[in-house]
Design an enzyme around this catalytic site. Structure first.
Site, PDB file in Angstrom:
ATOM      1  CD  GLU A   1      -2.802   1.186   2.465  1.00  0.00           C
ATOM      2  OE1 GLU A   1      -3.503   2.186   2.681  1.00  0.00           O
ATOM      3  OE2 GLU A   1      -2.855   0.167   3.178  1.00  0.00           O
TER       4      GLU A   1
ATOM      5  CE  LYS B   1      -6.133  -0.542   1.490  1.00  0.00           C
ATOM      6  NZ  LYS B   1      -6.520  -1.014   2.847  1.00  0.00           N
TER       7      LYS B   1
ATOM      8  CB  SER C   1     -11.856   4.501   0.878  1.00  0.00           C
ATOM      9  OG  SER C   1     -11.495   4.216   2.208  1.00  0.00           O
TER      10      SER C   1
END
Length: 342
Positions: free
Chosen positions: A177, A219, A261
């Site tokens: 991520e 991610k 998000s």
């Protein structure tokens, strides 16, 4: 490294167009959210909230894996059943956040580097025994007047590469991520340029560190203007910029992309995901899904407020929000659906 084990786990996580639920908030982050809602910041209240999540009926219809925190992976329901067992019984694969958070980077004001590599090999072995089959490590990249610097990007990418290698050694799928934050006044084009730079650096270093691309999950952030930007782009503009940036920067060998998000509202995160699938599905060489945290949890937390009487309604909201994200993956989401819930 068991390459087939890694590949099989990824297939299972996203089977049926499902996504991931990020419920890996640190103790400090969880406590801050509880304080805002007027909920006592105690171990027991955190346990109750997580029990609410993992026992949500039919959550497995939309969620294939749940990212847990160190405290959470050791917790149990009020009946003494480990959360990992509850998830596994429901067909949801447990995962674990393994980084120790982003710390100020020496010599680089206003930039951070994620720590947690010390002892990671041993921690991964323990987490594997506790039931985790995938892990997550988050790096944060901020856009400012003179940031990000090459030094900060390189430091975070090196950590991500070493983390990914240790995960794959342990037969644990690494979720990688590298989040370019929405904070700031930068426009969409600037976010695109920085995101592309970060991702290209990531995959160059992954080749250096011999990371098995077919055994990892990316991610990333979506390509979005900063929250203080004067211009806020349309849903379709964000979707197009995000897809183009990923096609430019991410090898087709990567099996799955699960978006974070990143501070978007639940509705915006779902709408962007839906537009990516609706308009660009045929251009995507990867599984594309979601790994949302607050964008799934927040409505449920707002409803629960620490009260047992609100658990059922909170679970209904959690299920609904995750179902909307599944619908987005299937190109079946419509904004009007949000009017149908409570």
């Amino acid at each position: 490294m068991g390459k087939q084990i890694l590949k099989d786990t990824i297939v299972q996580l996203f089977a049926g167009s499902k996504g991931l639920l990020a419920m890996d908030e640190s103790t400090s982050t969880c406590n801050k959210r509880f304080a805002f809602e007027g909920i006592p910041q105690t171990v027991e209240m955190r346990r109750r909230y997580r029990e609410l999540i993992v026992t949500t009926p039919d959550l497995n219809e939309s969620i294939g894996g749940a990212i847990l925190y160190d405290e959470t992976i050791r917790q149990q329901t009020k009946d003494g059943i480990p959360f990992t067992a509850v998830l596994t019984e429901a067909g949801i694969i447990p995962g674990i956040k393994v980084d120790m958070g982003a710390k100020l980077m020496a010599g680089f004001p206003d930039e951070k580097v994620t720590e947690g590599l010390d002892g990671l090999r041993e921690r991964l072995q323990e987490y594997r025994k506790l039931g985790a089959r995938f892990a997550k490590w988050r790096a944060v990249i901020s856009i400012g007047y003179d940031t990000p610097t090459t030094g900060a990007i390189d430091a975070n990418i090196h950590a991500l590469a070493r983390y990914a290698a240790l995960c794959q050694e342990a037969d644990i799928v690494p979720i990688v991520e590298p989040e370019v934050l929405m904070n700031g006044s930068h426009n969409l084009e600037h976010c695109y340029a920085i995101t592309a730079q970060v991702l290209k650096t990531l995959f160059y270093q992954f080749s250096v560190y011999k990371i098995y691309l077919e055994g990892m999950i990316l991610k990333p952030n979506m390509v979005i203007a900063g929250i203080e930007s004067i211009v806020q782009n349309s849903i379709d503009e964000v979707a197009e910029a995000t897809v183009n940036c990923l096609l430019e920067s991410v090898p087709a060998a990567v099996p799955a992309i699960a978006f974070l998000s990143g501070g978007q509202s639940p509705e915006d995160a779902t709408a962007h995901l839906n537009a990516i699938h609706t308009k660009f599905k045929n251009r995507l060489p990867w599984i594309v899904s979601f790994s949302f945290g607050r964008a799934i949890q927040q409505p449920a937390l707002d409803k629960w407020k620490g009260k047992e009487a609100n658990v059922e309604e909170a679970q209904t909201l959690l299920y609904f929000r995750s179902k909307c994200d599944l619908d987005a993956n299937l190109r079946e989401y419509e904004a009007e659906m949000d009017n149908d819930i409570l």
